[in-house]
Write a protein that holds these residues in place. Structure first.
Motif, PDB file in Angstrom:
ATOM      1  N   TYR A  72       3.589   1.161   3.931  1.00 21.38           N
ATOM      2  CA  TYR A  72       3.150  -0.109   3.779  1.00 21.38           C
ATOM      3  C   TYR A  72       2.970  -0.499   5.396  1.00 21.38           C
ATOM      4  CZ  TYR A  72       5.494  -0.200  -0.548  1.00 21.38           C
ATOM      5  OH  TYR A  72       5.662  -0.115  -1.931  1.00 21.38           O
ATOM      6  N   ILE A 118       0.626  -7.752   4.761  1.00 14.00           N
ATOM      7  CA  ILE A 118       1.245  -6.345   4.477  1.00 14.00           C
ATOM      8  C   ILE A 118       0.311  -5.603   3.408  1.00 14.00           C
ATOM      9  CG2 ILE A 118       3.152  -5.490   2.980  1.00 14.00           C
ATOM     10  CD1 ILE A 118       4.917  -7.901   4.060  1.00 14.00           C
ATOM     11  N   LYS A 120      -0.022  -2.273   1.028  1.00 13.77           N
ATOM     12  CA  LYS A 120       0.334  -1.190   0.179  1.00 13.77           C
ATOM     13  C   LYS A 120      -0.669  -0.065   0.228  1.00 13.77           C
ATOM     14  CE  LYS A 120       2.865   0.314  -3.848  1.00 13.77           C
ATOM     15  NZ  LYS A 120       3.637  -0.258  -5.075  1.00 13.77           N
ATOM     16  N   ALA A 131       8.322  -4.314  -3.505  1.00  6.31           N
ATOM     17  CA  ALA A 131       7.595  -3.228  -2.932  1.00  6.31           C
ATOM     18  C   ALA A 131       6.602  -2.748  -4.043  1.00  6.31           C
ATOM     19  CB  ALA A 131       8.459  -1.738  -2.475  1.00  6.31           C
ATOM     20  N   LEU A 182       4.385  -6.403  -4.752  1.00  8.92           N
ATOM     21  CA  LEU A 182       4.122  -7.520  -3.582  1.00  8.92           C
ATOM     22  C   LEU A 182       4.602  -8.975  -3.972  1.00  8.92           C
ATOM     23  CD1 LEU A 182       0.800  -5.738  -2.060  1.00  8.92           C
ATOM     24  CD2 LEU A 182       3.246  -5.069  -1.509  1.00  8.92           C
TER      25      LEU A 182
END
Length: 533
Positions: free
Chosen positions: A194, A202, A204, A249, A252
Motif C-alpha cells: 500500500y 492510498i 493498493k 485493506a 479500501l
C-alpha cells in the motif's frame, strides 16, 4: 472530488510537479501574505480549478494548500505558473497572466483555508475506484523470489519500480500518485503493498500480479499509513482534516474515523501512525496535544488498567471506559507533544523527540508513563533510528536533522553512549542483522554527496564513500540476506548503486528518477532492526 479515470490515465497528477520541486530543500524568510482578491479567485477558478479543485483540495492534480506547499519558495511557484514544466501536462500561463497576477495566485495557494475542510466517510467513499483490468493470481507471475523484491519509489517522475533483489533487474515500472510519502506498507505475506501520497491517496498494489488493485483518498493532507499485524486494516494519519482514518485493506472501505481531539477537547493534527506488531495495535503520534494514542487491532482486546477508553464517554459524569475489541482506544498522557517515534524491538518502549528538538522522551508502553528523558540537541531523527546488540546490551543509533552528529544511545539505561561527528546533518540510517556495518548519509549541506560506513562493534566510522561528487547520496537499504547495500542518488537524473555489503565495493548502477526510497519485502515484513518501521 471523484476521479473519473484510473491511475494509469492520471497523467494530470503531474500538473503541479514544479509547484513542489525543490521544496524539501527550500529555505528563506517567511512569505508575507495579503488578502486574496475576487479577481484572483476568478483567475484560479478559470485556469486552475478543473484540475486542482474549486476549493483547492485537489482533483486529478494535487491539493494547492499551505500544508502541502509548506516549504515551497514563492519564486519557484511563480516560475512554474509562468513557464509550465516540460514533459508534464502543467501548461505555461505566462502569455495569459502578468507578473502581478502570477504573484497573486502564489499568495492564494499559500493562504490557509477559512475553515477546516470536511472529509468524512461520504467524501472518502466517493473517491474509491478499482482497476477494471486487474485480475488476482494464485502465484507470482515471475520466477523471482517474491520475498526478496524491492519497491523503489521514484519521486522525480512519480513512478515506482519493482526490482528483483537477487539479480537487481527491474520487473516492472508503473505510474504512482503525486508525491508519495511515508514508505509503502506490505501485508504479512508480502502479497500486497500500500502506498500513500501527501494528498491522502492510498493505492493498493498486487506484488504477485504486478498490477494496481484500487485507490481511495482518505485525507486531504496526510502524513503516513500503517498496516495492522494481520494485514486487514489500514490506519491513515491526517493533518487535514484532523483525523485518524481506519480503512479495510481488502476493499479500501471506511471502517472507522477518529476525530483527533485530546481529552480536553482540543483538536490536533495527527503526526504519524505506526504498527506495533508485538502489541497487535497502532501507536499514534499527536502533533498539537500531549498525548500518545494506542488503537487495538485485536478484535478480542479488553480494557486494560482503564486504558482503552471510548473518547466520547471517557470522564463524562463519572462514565467508565466502555470501548474494547477492534479499534479500542488507549490514551497515554505525556508532558508535551512528541514527534518522530522510535520503538525497541519488543515495542515495550517508545522514544519520541521533543518539539523543541533538544531531547528524546522514553515512554513505557505497558505502564503508560514517561520513564526517561535524554539530552539530544539538534533534533534527532528518531524515526530513522536503528538498533543492534553491542557488548551484550541493546543500542539505538540516530542521525540528527539540525546538527552534524550521530548519537549512540544505550537502551539499557537510556543514556548517550557515544557521539560521532559528521560533515553535516543526516536523514537516514540503515543496517542488517547479517552485516557488521551501519550506513548513514549526510543529507543536508555541501557534503550531501558523502555516505558513512560505521563498524557496529567499534562504533567508529570506518569508511566515507562519495559515489557521485556533488550529488545527494541517501537512503541505504539491504537485500533479504544482507549481502548487498543499495544506495540512492537522490536527483531527478539519479540512480541506485548496489554495493557488496562485506567488501564495500560497487557492484552495479541502475539509472532512476530521484529514487527517494527502496523497500525490501522481507526486511519490512520481518521488522528488521536495521530498517525503519
Amino acid at each position: 472530488m471523484k476521479p473519473n479515470t484510473f491511475m494509469p490515465k492520471l497523467a494530470g497528477v503531474l500538473l503541479a510537479t514544479c509547484m513542489l520541486a525543490g521544496a524539501a530543500e527550500a529555505r528563506g524568510k517567511k512569505l508575507e501574505l495579503y488578502p486574496v482578491s475576487d479577481a484572483t479567485k476568478g483567475t484560479y477558478q478559470e485556469l486552475c480549478a478543473e484540475c486542482h479543485g474549486g476549493d483547492r483540495l485537489g482533483g486529478i492534480g494535487p491539493a494547492l494548500l499551505p500544508e502541502s506547499l509548506k516549504r515551497l519558495r514563492a519564486s519557484a511557484a511563480a516560475a512554474t505558473i509562468k513557464e509550465g514544466r516540460v514533459h508534464t501536462q502543467m501548461p505555461a500561463f505566462g502569455d495569459q497572466l502578468n507578473d502581478q497576477q502570477i504573484a497573486d495566485l502564489v499568495n492564494m495557494i499559500k493562504t490557509p483555508l477559512g475553515a477546516m475542510p470536511v472529509w468524512g466517510e461520504k467524501e472518502i467513499m466517493e473517491t474509491r475506484i478499482f482497476n477494471e483490468d486487474y485480475k488476482p493470481v494464485e502465484k507470482p507471475v515471475y520466477e523471482s523470489d517474491p520475498l526478496n523484491l524491492f519497491v523503489v519509489v521514484e519521486t522525480g517522475d512519480h513512478y515506482a519500480t519493482v526490482m528483483d533483489g537477487d539479480t537487481f533487474e527491474p520487473l516492472t515500472r508503473f505510474k504512482t500518485q503525486f508525491a508519495l510519502h511515508g514508505g509503502p506498507k506490505f501485508t504479512p505475506d508480502g502479497h500486497y503493498v500500500y502506498f500513500m501520497s501527501r494528498d491522502g491517496w492510498i493505492t493498493k498494489y498486487d506484488m504477485w500480479a504486478l498490477k494496481v488493485v484500487g485507490e481511495v483518498r482518505g485525507g486531504i493532507n496526510s502524513r503516513n499509513i500503517a498496516l495492522s499485524r494481520d494485514g486487514k486494516h489500514i490506519a491513515l494519519a491526517n493533518y487535514l482534516p484532523h483525523s485518524l482514518v481506519m480503512l479495510s485493506a481488502e476493499d479500501l472501505s471506511v471502517e472507522k474515523i477518529f476525530d483527533a481531539e485530546s481529552l480536553g477537547g482540543e483538536t490536533t493534527r495527527v503526526s504519524a501512525v505506526y504498527q506495533a506488531p508485538e502489541r497487535d495495535s497502532f501507536v499514534v503520534a499527536m502533533k498539537d496535544t500531549p498525548e500518545v494514542w494506542e488503537v487495538s487491532t485485536n478484535p478480542n482486546a479488553e480494557p486494560e488498567y482503564d486504558a482503552y477508553v471510548d473518547a466520547d464517554n471517557y470522564g463524562k459524569d463519572g462514565a467508565k471506559p466502555t470501548s474494547e475489541g477492534l479499534f479500542a482506544l488507549r490514551r497515554i498522557q505525556v508532558d508535551a507533544p512528541m514527534d518522530d517515534f522510535f520503538f525497541d524491538q519488543s515495542y515495550k518502549h517508545l522514544m519520541g523527540s521533543s518539539r523543541d528538538g533538544k531531547s528524546g522522551v522514553v515512554v513505557d508502553m505497558d505502564e503508560g508513563s514517561t520513564i526517561a528523558k535524554i539530552d539530544l540537541p539538534g533534533f534527532p531523527h528518531l524515526g530513522s533510528g536503528i538498533s543492534w546488540e553491542w557488548e551484550g546490551k541493546p543500542v539505538m543509533v540516530t542521525p540528527h536533522l539540525r546538527e552534524s552528529k550521530i548519537s549512540v544511545i544505550d537502551m539499557s539505561n537510556w543514556s548517550v553512549l557515544k557521539t560521532l561527528d559528521t560533515a553535516g546533518p543526516g536523514f537516514f540510517m540503515r543496517s542488517h542483522e547479517n552485516s557488521k556495518y551501519a550506513w548513514a548519509d549526510v543529507f543536508f549541506g555541501p557534503n550531501k554527496d558523502q555516505m558513512y560506513v560505521i563498524d557496529k562493534e567499534t562504533l567508529e566510522i570506518v569508511k566515507t564513500l562519495k559515489p557521485l561528487p556533488g550529488k545527494t547520496a541517501a537512503h541505504i537499504e539491504f537485500d533479504r540476506d544482507g549481502s548487498h547495500a543499495i544506495l540512492s542518488i537522490w536527483e531527478n537524473d539519479g540512480m541506485i548503486i548496489i554495493y557488496d555489503a562485506k567488501t564495500l565495493e560497487e557492484v552495479k548502477r541502475i539509472p532512476m528518477s530521484k529514487p527517494s526510497g527502496k523497500y525490501n519485502v522481507w526486511n519490512k515484513i520481518t521488522f528488521s532492526a536495521g530498517t525503519s518501521h
